[in-house]
Design an enzyme around this catalytic site. Structure first.
Site, PDB file in Angstrom:
ATOM      1  CB  SER A 284      -0.925   0.024   1.227  1.00 48.81           C
ATOM      2  OG  SER A 284      -0.197   0.362   2.392  1.00 48.81           O
ATOM      3  N   GLY A 285       0.177   2.388  -0.191  1.00 44.88           N
ATOM      4  CA  GLY A 285       0.828   3.681  -0.145  1.00 44.88           C
ATOM      5  C   GLY A 285       0.770   4.317   1.222  1.00 44.88           C
ATOM      6  CG  ASP A 286      -0.828   6.044   4.790  1.00 42.45           C
ATOM      7  OD1 ASP A 286      -0.106   5.851   5.796  1.00 42.45           O
ATOM      8  OD2 ASP A 286      -1.375   7.130   4.554  1.00 42.45           O
ATOM      9  CG  ASP A 287       0.503   3.736   8.613  1.00 42.83           C
ATOM     10  OD1 ASP A 287       1.741   3.790   8.462  1.00 42.83           O
ATOM     11  OD2 ASP A 287      -0.179   4.665   9.091  1.00 42.83           O
TER      12      ASP A 287
ATOM     13  CB  SER B 285       3.884   0.236   3.381  1.00 47.71           C
ATOM     14  OG  SER B 285       3.395   1.553   3.287  1.00 47.71           O
TER      15      SER B 285
END
Length: 470
Positions: A251-254, A285
């Site tokens: 993902s692009g975050d947590d 990530s």
């Protein structure tokens, strides 16, 4: 005589046709799908029964909502399941009902409509006071529900495709008045299962149970570009008794973000996230954490148990994010068995995460961070072992790290540990931690604590269920 013969012929013919029809009925082919669930259903239907068309072009929002509304009549009669067969099913937001299963065939894809009119605008969450993207409300999630009981979203690895690039471009261009939709959000609900599905390219967060309890998220794959904005994987938010296991997330975050409200709104709402299990999580990530606690944690976070965590090319392992104004607490966090490769930080805590809902937060609302335990950790190719930054006058206390071997990258930071306003103990940690983590503690031979009791959600067993399609 002719009439008698005619009758005999007619009887024989009818008898043959009846037998032949029965034979055809018996020989009809039925496809059976087996799956495991917290509850099996007594009634079933297919989205095609309600006019659904899986050609990737026909809009099916009304078909999905009509199907759910029709099947809700069975909520007190064994519940119902809605089967989504192979195909691409374009749809806007629709709401689920209680005692209900949404089942996706392995070759089924729910395609999120790229039309803002297909998403209702909801009020901001009461524990946030505003939207995450904008001060106003928020678009309803693709699959949504509130005040429900016994809800299952599962399949044999069918797909929900958020077609997120449409939303990411609008977000980056400042063209959205409301917060982007999530793929799945269930509010004020109890007994939830989300399992054996693949989620790709969410407009924002992927799975968001909020103000809910008794939740199982199992066998879920989540994929989004690593530079996509705020595409958190799984975000339990003011939830009690949650079990997240066997999930794979890029993902692009947590990958997992544990939350409980934002500043004065979260403090006022006062609903913590507690009794959370995270196990067998694999995360990639590069710009965020495998597991993040906060930054919105103003209702409190308590009793988090994470084990068998694997992360590759991820910014940090388990990260705590908070700030002055958050109030509440993060306490009794237990982590064991992390395997990390190519990390910026293994340990990262910060009390200086300054994003606020508005300017009305209480500057005297200091968070309590205590009882944070890490053990049995192997990390390779690491830039910095730890960056632990508490709050001046409000140190993070009770930090324990044991049995941690960290192999530094060839071009690692000169300072391998950076610590301020923290207190704790360590045992068997290499490279040697900062002096602020050099406190003495008896009975360190066994390493940092990890609870031995069994949480209620771990006693929930899944049943063998099936769906039979003609």
């Amino acid at each position: 005589m002719k009439n008698i013969l005619s009758c005999i012929v007619t009887i024989i013919t009818l008898s043959f046709l009846t037998t032949n029809a029965q034979g055809r009925k018996v020989s009809q082919s039925y496809e059976t799908y087996e799956y495991t669930a917290i509850t099996c259903r007594s009634h079933s239907a297919s989205i095609t029964d309600f006019g659904g068309v899986g050609d990737g072009k026909t809009l099916n929002t009304k078909a999905f909502q009509s199907a759910v509304d029709h099947l809700s009549q069975y909520s007190s009669d064994g519940g119902a399941q809605l089967f989504v067969p192979a195909g691409k099913w374009l749809t806007g937001s629709f709401s689920l009902t209680s005692h209900f299963t949404l089942f996706l065939h392995k070759d089924a894809t729910l395609l999120a409509a790229q039309d803002l009119e297909e998403y209702l605008v909801l009020k901001a969450l009461p524990s946030y006071g505003r939207g995450r993207d904008a001060a106003g409300g928020r678009f309803a999630s693709l699959v949504f529900g509130t005040n429900l009981s016994d809800v299952i979203i599962t399949g044999n690895n069918g797909t929900i495709d958020g077609q997120g690039s449409f939303w990411w471009q609008k977000f980056h261009g400042g063209k959205l008045k409301y917060t982007r939709p999530y793929l799945i959000e269930l509010m004020f609900s109890d007994t939830i299962q989300i399992s054996n599905i693949t989620l790709i390219d969410s407009p924002s967060w992927n799975i968001h149970p909020v103000y809910s309890s008794n939740i199982i998220v199992k066998g879920v794959t989540i994929i989004a570009p690593v530079k996509s904005p705020n595409t958190d994987g799984i975000n339990p938010d003011s939830c009690t008794n949650t079990r997240i296991e066997d999930c794979y997330i890029i993902s692009g975050d947590d990958c997992v973000a544990v939350k409980s409200g934002w500043d004065e709104y979260g403090i006022s709402f006062g609903m913590p996230t507690k009794h959370l299990i995270i196990r067998r999580l694999t995360c990639i990530s590069p710009y965020s954490a495998a597991i993040a606690l906060g930054s919105e944690m103003s209702g409190g976070i308590e009793d988090v148990r994470a084990e068998e965590i694997t992360a590759y090319q991820t910014e940090s392992g388990v990260r705590i994010k908070t700030a002055v104004g958050r109030g509440a607490f993060v306490r009794n966090v237990y982590v064991r068995g992390m395997r990390l490769h190519t990390m910026k930080w293994v340990f990262w805590m910060t009390g200086n995460y300054k994003a606020h809902a508005d300017s009305h937060y209480d500057p005297h609302a200091l968070p309590e961070i205590t009882g944070i335990n890490y053990r049995d950790i192997v990390a390779e190719n690491v830039s910095m072992a730890g960056r632990l930054e508490g709050i001046s006058g409000d140190p993070f206390k009770g930090i324990c790290i044991s049995n941690a071997t960290i192999s530094m990258a060839v071009k690692h930071k000169k300072v391998m540990w950076m610590c301020s306003d923290v207190e704790g103990v360590t045992s068997g940690v290499d490279p040697k931690p900062c002096d602020l983590l050099d406190g003495k503690q008896e009975k360190m031979d066994g390493g940092c604590e990890f609870p031995s009791d069994v949480l209620e959600i771990d006693n929930v067993e899944l049943k063998s269920c099936s769906y039979q399609m003609n």
